[in-house]
Design a protein around this motif. Structure first.
Motif, PDB file in Angstrom:
ATOM      1  N   HIS A 150      28.379  47.504  39.378  1.00 48.59           N
ATOM      2  CA  HIS A 150      27.356  46.455  39.326  1.00 48.59           C
ATOM      3  C   HIS A 150      26.011  46.959  38.808  1.00 48.59           C
ATOM      4  N   LYS A 151      25.783  48.268  38.915  1.00 51.03           N
ATOM      5  CA  LYS A 151      24.470  48.778  38.522  1.00 51.03           C
ATOM      6  C   LYS A 151      24.519  49.851  37.437  1.00 51.03           C
ATOM      7  N   ALA A 152      25.714  50.132  36.914  1.00 52.82           N
ATOM      8  CA  ALA A 152      25.839  51.177  35.897  1.00 52.82           C
ATOM      9  C   ALA A 152      25.093  50.788  34.627  1.00 52.82           C
ATOM     10  N   GLN A 153      24.275  51.700  34.129  1.00 53.21           N
ATOM     11  CA  GLN A 153      23.528  51.481  32.894  1.00 53.21           C
ATOM     12  C   GLN A 153      24.232  52.118  31.700  1.00 53.21           C
ATOM     13  N   LYS A 154      24.981  53.179  31.962  1.00 54.86           N
ATOM     14  CA  LYS A 154      25.645  53.905  30.878  1.00 54.86           C
ATOM     15  C   LYS A 154      27.130  54.056  31.196  1.00 54.86           C
ATOM     16  N   LYS A 155      27.907  54.247  30.149  1.00 48.59           N
ATOM     17  CA  LYS A 155      29.344  54.432  30.316  1.00 48.59           C
ATOM     18  C   LYS A 155      29.634  55.709  31.101  1.00 48.59           C
ATOM     19  N   ILE A 156      28.766  56.699  30.962  1.00 47.06           N
ATOM     20  CA  ILE A 156      28.988  57.956  31.668  1.00 47.06           C
ATOM     21  C   ILE A 156      28.970  57.756  33.173  1.00 47.06           C
ATOM     22  N   ASP A 157      28.186  56.754  33.642  1.00 46.98           N
ATOM     23  CA  ASP A 157      28.149  56.455  35.077  1.00 46.98           C
ATOM     24  C   ASP A 157      29.503  55.938  35.552  1.00 46.98           C
ATOM     25  N   LEU A 158      30.162  55.148  34.714  1.00 47.70           N
ATOM     26  CA  LEU A 158      31.485  54.638  35.070  1.00 47.70           C
ATOM     27  C   LEU A 158      32.512  55.763  35.075  1.00 47.70           C
ATOM     28  N   TYR A 159      32.396  56.678  34.120  1.00 48.06           N
ATOM     29  CA  TYR A 159      33.318  57.808  34.073  1.00 48.06           C
ATOM     30  C   TYR A 159      33.241  58.626  35.358  1.00 48.06           C
ATOM     31  N   THR A 160      32.042  58.961  35.766  1.00 44.53           N
ATOM     32  CA  THR A 160      31.870  59.774  36.977  1.00 44.53           C
ATOM     33  C   THR A 160      32.310  59.012  38.218  1.00 44.53           C
ATOM     34  N   ALA A 161      32.083  57.696  38.238  1.00 45.41           N
ATOM     35  CA  ALA A 161      32.494  56.893  39.396  1.00 45.41           C
ATOM     36  C   ALA A 161      34.004  56.795  39.499  1.00 45.41           C
ATOM     37  N   HIS A 162      34.701  56.948  38.377  1.00 43.16           N
ATOM     38  CA  HIS A 162      36.164  56.905  38.379  1.00 43.16           C
ATOM     39  C   HIS A 162      36.782  58.266  38.692  1.00 43.16           C
ATOM     40  N   CYS A 163      35.980  59.239  39.097  1.00 39.81           N
ATOM     41  CA  CYS A 163      36.490  60.550  39.511  1.00 39.81           C
ATOM     42  C   CYS A 163      36.462  60.638  41.034  1.00 39.81           C
ATOM     43  N   CYS A 164      37.519  61.160  41.637  1.00 38.17           N
ATOM     44  CA  CYS A 164      37.587  61.279  43.094  1.00 38.17           C
ATOM     45  C   CYS A 164      36.592  62.337  43.580  1.00 38.17           C
ATOM     46  N   GLN A 165      36.390  62.390  44.871  1.00 40.68           N
ATOM     47  CA  GLN A 165      35.423  63.324  45.440  1.00 40.68           C
ATOM     48  C   GLN A 165      35.818  64.773  45.174  1.00 40.68           C
ATOM     49  N   SER A 166      37.112  65.056  45.200  1.00 39.30           N
ATOM     50  CA  SER A 166      37.573  66.421  44.951  1.00 39.30           C
ATOM     51  C   SER A 166      37.238  66.855  43.532  1.00 39.30           C
ATOM     52  N   CYS A 167      37.449  65.978  42.552  1.00 37.89           N
ATOM     53  CA  CYS A 167      37.125  66.316  41.163  1.00 37.89           C
ATOM     54  C   CYS A 167      35.624  66.428  40.961  1.00 37.89           C
ATOM     55  N   HIS A 168      34.841  65.630  41.687  1.00 43.68           N
ATOM     56  CA  HIS A 168      33.391  65.763  41.632  1.00 43.68           C
ATOM     57  C   HIS A 168      32.982  67.164  42.048  1.00 43.68           C
ATOM     58  N   PHE A 169      33.632  67.671  43.084  1.00 45.40           N
ATOM     59  CA  PHE A 169      33.249  68.960  43.642  1.00 45.40           C
ATOM     60  C   PHE A 169      33.791  70.127  42.830  1.00 45.40           C
ATOM     61  N   GLN A 170      35.026  70.013  42.316  1.00 43.16           N
ATOM     62  CA  GLN A 170      35.682  71.154  41.698  1.00 43.16           C
ATOM     63  C   GLN A 170      35.740  71.120  40.174  1.00 43.16           C
ATOM     64  N   ILE A 171      35.706  69.930  39.573  1.00 47.83           N
ATOM     65  CA  ILE A 171      35.947  69.819  38.140  1.00 47.83           C
ATOM     66  C   ILE A 171      34.666  69.538  37.347  1.00 47.83           C
ATOM     67  N   LEU A 172      33.921  68.529  37.757  1.00 49.78           N
ATOM     68  CA  LEU A 172      32.732  68.158  36.983  1.00 49.78           C
ATOM     69  C   LEU A 172      31.726  69.299  36.965  1.00 49.78           C
ATOM     70  N   PRO A 173      31.056  69.516  35.834  1.00 47.79           N
ATOM     71  CA  PRO A 173      30.055  70.601  35.743  1.00 47.79           C
ATOM     72  C   PRO A 173      28.947  70.413  36.774  1.00 47.79           C
ATOM     73  N   SER A 174      28.389  71.525  37.217  1.00 49.79           N
ATOM     74  CA  SER A 174      27.332  71.460  38.230  1.00 49.79           C
ATOM     75  C   SER A 174      26.071  70.803  37.691  1.00 49.79           C
ATOM     76  N   ALA A 175      25.810  70.945  36.398  1.00 52.16           N
ATOM     77  CA  ALA A 175      24.620  70.330  35.790  1.00 52.16           C
ATOM     78  C   ALA A 175      24.964  68.911  35.334  1.00 52.16           C
ATOM     79  N   THR A 176      24.349  67.924  35.961  1.00 51.75           N
ATOM     80  CA  THR A 176      24.679  66.530  35.638  1.00 51.75           C
ATOM     81  C   THR A 176      24.307  66.154  34.210  1.00 51.75           C
ATOM     82  N   ASP A 177      23.360  66.857  33.607  1.00 53.43           N
ATOM     83  CA  ASP A 177      22.971  66.510  32.243  1.00 53.43           C
ATOM     84  C   ASP A 177      24.029  66.933  31.213  1.00 53.43           C
ATOM     85  N   THR A 178      25.067  67.642  31.669  1.00 52.58           N
ATOM     86  CA  THR A 178      26.150  68.028  30.756  1.00 52.58           C
ATOM     87  C   THR A 178      27.371  67.116  30.897  1.00 52.58           C
TER      88      THR A 178
END
Length: 459
Positions: free
Chosen positions: A393-421
């Motif tokens: 409902h509040k996503a401004q960019k497609k990247i926000d939807l991509y990250t929201a479609h990742c589970c908590q485990s992938c957020h912690f272990q897979i996604l880069p630590s720097a959000t700007d990447t």
């Protein structure tokens, strides 16, 4: 899939911890005693056929001769296939093969079932049901290793030789580089693979990510060549390791999805016929039957996966039944609806004695949210679903939807630590993953428009 394990690597799964099954020159009786699975393996009488000679003690401690031991394992395999409707006569099965003992035994057993089906079909009067097709896939991960090219070519040649030695009939062998999961184009796909893997900081996350790329590669091979099922050599030992590692990683909600016989989350369903066989049993059978294996290209697991594999290996030394105990405990968790085949068409190919055992999908079930993690495919928990709904409902960019479609485990272990990447990371992923979110977003937008028009008409 070419994962790190001596009991099958790619076909067995990423967490299996079996010991190496290299060829030895010992006499058969000596090999039986040395590789026996339980204490007191060498006895004078087989507990099944009462025959003489050296026997082995399989899981459960029952001493069996070589022939009975083989029949014991084949019986487990066949029962898993038939009672779970894994293979229909009209199917084309793609076996994930690494050359390790688990995938080697899976290849041997499924080929025997196919050969018997062909004989039965050819000798029948009606020839009403054909025999299922069989192909073999090997995912080459050499782009991520420093292994010399000639070693890779030699190991690949051995794998093709193993498959071609199974007579009669021609069996297709598909050898696919892991980097082929990325889109075709002018870019260097191997460099792209290395870059996206290099952006993952967590060692365990990298190990898991490669495992999911491997499954994606198998899906690609299956879809492009008309296969209807993917068969893995994942055994009870590998599943036991996965149960513990998933628990440590906080993946308890999605764990039941990964420990079943059948997984239809993928476009091409995945089946595990060696679900009830131990890694040591499979390695022993390869020794006894002189089944050639090839494990040169095995990639060692790392991080939590490696620690858990070592822990389970120690448990096995104390009591081989521990792995089955872990597996049985995990199976008490309620599976998801995608862990069963629907009844459509399957009863027609099942023997009447097995039909009562076949579990159909309950259409009233609502446990499957149908929202899966973009990367690992895990079903979303209630909190993850709520977060996704809020983001939509509040996503401004497609990247926000991509990250929201990742589970908590992938957020912690897979996604880069720097959000700007994040943007660059998702741009490197295979389109198969990102297109799923794009399609879901388009569907959600259509639903919103339809709801708006419906409300307008009512007003």
């Amino acid at each position: 899939m070419a994962a790190a394990s001596a009991c099958g690597g790619a076909g067995c799964g990423p967490h299996c911890s079996s010991s190496s099954a290299g060829a030895e020159e010992d006499a058969p009786a000596e090999r039986i005693g040395r590789l026996s699975i339980a204490a007191g393996a060498t006895t004078a009488t087989c507990g099944k056929c009462d025959g003489g000679g050296a026997v082995v003690a399989a899981s459960g401690g029952a001493g069996m001769c070589r022939e009975c031991f083989r029949a014991h394992l084949f019986g487990k395999f066949k029962l898993a296939v038939t009672s779970n409707a894994m293979v229909r006569p009209t199917d084309a099965v793609l076996l994930a093969f690494s050359g390790g003992p688990a995938s080697r035994v899976a290849l041997q057993f499924i080929r025997e079932m196919q050969f018997k089906a062909i004989q039965s079909w050819e000798t029948s009067n009606s020839q009403a049901l054909p025999a299922f097709g069989l192909g073999v896939a090997f995912v080459n991960e050499s782009a991520l290793s420093a292994r010399p090219e000639h070693e890779t070519e030699m190991a690949t040649g051995d794998i093709k030789s193993i498959v071609s030695s199974l007579a009669p009939g021609e069996k297709k062998v598909h050898v696919a580089p892991l980097e082929d999961v990325f889109s075709y184009g002018s870019e260097d796909k191997a460099a792209r693979l290395k870059e996206v893997v290099g952006m993952i900081d967590d060692e365990t996350g990298r190990d898991d990510f490669i495992q999911w790329l491997r499954m994606l590669s198998l899906q690609k091979i299956a879809l492009e060549n008309g296969y209807t099922k993917i068969m893995l050599g994942t055994c009870a030992s590998g599943i036991a390791c996965h149960v513990l590692s998933a628990t440590v990683k906080g993946q308890g909600y999605s764990l039941p999805a990964d420990v079943q016989y059948v997984d239809t989350r993928w476009e091409v369903p995945v089946v595990l016929p060696l679900h009830d066989c131990l890694a040591q049993e499979l390695s022993l059978l390869c020794e006894l039957d002189s089944l050639k294996t090839q494990q040169l290209l095995d990639r060692p697991c790392s991080g939590i996966n490696s620690l858990v594999a070592s822990f389970v290996s120690r448990l096995r030394e104390e009591n081989p039944s521990r792995e089955h105990t872990i597996l049985r405990t995990a199976q008490k968790l309620k599976p998801f609806s995608f862990n069963k085949f629907s009844a459509n068409g399957y009863h027609d190919f099942l023997p009447s004695r097995l039909r009562p055992k076949f579990q159909n999908v309950d259409t009233n079930e609502s446990t499957f949210s149908e929202i899966l993690c973009l990367i690992c495919g895990s079903p979303f928990s209630e909190s993850e679903l709520q977060n996704l709904e809020n983001t939509k409902h509040k996503a401004q960019k497609k990247i926000d939807l991509y990250t929201a479609h990742c589970c908590q485990s992938c957020h912690f272990q897979i996604l880069p630590s720097a959000t700007d990447t994040y943007g660059h990371f998702f741009s490197l992923l295979p389109k198969f993953w990102t297109e799923k979110v794009d399609a879901a977003s388009a569907s959600s937008l259509r639903d919103q428009i339809e709801d708006y028009l419906l409300e307008d008409d009512e007003n």
